[in-house]
Design a protein around this motif. Sequence first.
Motif, PDB file in Angstrom:
ATOM      1  N   THR A   1     -42.840 -25.539  55.446  1.00  0.00           N
ATOM      2  CA  THR A   1     -44.005 -25.685  54.580  1.00  0.00           C
ATOM      3  C   THR A   1     -45.217 -24.953  55.156  1.00  0.00           C
ATOM      4  O   THR A   1     -46.092 -24.518  54.401  1.00  0.00           O
ATOM      5  CB  THR A   1     -44.348 -27.171  54.371  1.00  0.00           C
ATOM      6  OG1 THR A   1     -44.512 -27.800  55.653  1.00  0.00           O
ATOM      7  CG2 THR A   1     -43.248 -27.883  53.605  1.00  0.00           C
TER       8      THR A   1
ATOM      9  N   ASN B   1     -40.627 -29.613  57.109  1.00  0.00           N
ATOM     10  CA  ASN B   1     -42.017 -29.984  57.406  1.00  0.00           C
ATOM     11  C   ASN B   1     -42.272 -30.136  58.902  1.00  0.00           C
ATOM     12  O   ASN B   1     -43.267 -30.731  59.309  1.00  0.00           O
ATOM     13  CB  ASN B   1     -42.394 -31.267  56.673  1.00  0.00           C
ATOM     14  CG  ASN B   1     -41.461 -32.425  57.012  1.00  0.00           C
ATOM     15  OD1 ASN B   1     -40.502 -32.260  57.781  1.00  0.00           O
ATOM     16  ND2 ASN B   1     -41.726 -33.584  56.442  1.00  0.00           N
TER      17      ASN B   1
ATOM     18  N   GLU C   1     -45.656 -28.425  60.080  1.00  0.00           N
ATOM     19  CA  GLU C   1     -46.803 -29.108  59.479  1.00  0.00           C
ATOM     20  C   GLU C   1     -47.113 -30.398  60.232  1.00  0.00           C
ATOM     21  O   GLU C   1     -48.285 -30.702  60.522  1.00  0.00           O
ATOM     22  CB  GLU C   1     -46.514 -29.402  58.007  1.00  0.00           C
ATOM     23  CG  GLU C   1     -47.669 -30.066  57.276  1.00  0.00           C
ATOM     24  CD  GLU C   1     -47.404 -30.232  55.792  1.00  0.00           C
ATOM     25  OE1 GLU C   1     -48.204 -30.918  55.134  1.00  0.00           O
ATOM     26  OE2 GLU C   1     -46.407 -29.664  55.283  1.00  0.00           O
TER      27      GLU C   1
END
Length: 275
Positions: free
Chosen positions: A34, A105, A108
């Motif tokens: 992401t 993810n 992130e």
Amino acid sequence: MNQEFPPFSVLMSVYAKDNPVWVAQALDSVLANTVRPAEVAVAVDGPVPEELHKVLEEYAKKHPSIKLIPLEKNSGLGMALQKGLEQCSYELVARMDADDISLPNRFEKQLTRFIQEPDLAILGGTIEEIDAESLQPVAIRRVPGTDAECKKFLKMRCPFNHMTVMFKKSLILQAGSYQPFHLLEDYYLWARCAAKGYIFGNLADIILRARVNAAMYGRRGGWKYFKSNVSLSGKLRQLGIIDWGTYVFNICVRFCVQVLMPNSIRKMLYKKALR
């Protein structure tokens, strides 16, 4: 790239025995995050077969963020990562192994923690170990979460899943960077970082899927690996991380597990107890 987060590098190392298909999957998982890295520095540790060379060249051509760093001869993981880290352009650097799969993810979550905790130096996370071929789950390897817990764990075992860490390049270089140390390059680095008082942390979340097979358990045994562990225990004592009693205890435990124990039992122990 999402402008909320600082740019960062991903540091990988590949060598002749790496599976080209797995390397491609590892790169895909990094590029599909992401928050994508501004740079993927790939240290190519010596000559590699044509199939692997072709994969690396194709990815580098397709993705300008991928930087290939060829080394003339195979020098081992510690030296390859040392040379690769020198070529990383950004302060935050995330490690990635050539046969693992980062979850979408991962970066992130790690970048968010670095923003929230400016004094943080190294941040890892939990891994799900998967069968190398079938990709079926095998085990979960959790690591201590807080700085204090990591420092306590360090006295006995490595406090990070190496392939998950993100760290500040400048601090790692100040600690002496990666150095050759048979199968314990990362543990030795974290020990030197702890001696400098760097702040450690681990995410409780699973952020990466790591391939395992019988060969991995075999590498965690034998005289060569045991001698490397004895040497590391000596380094821990020299750095003031452990005392004589812990030094002797560590060596005794490792002799039983790494020398006396058959590989089949060692495999079961790693899967069931050493999580």
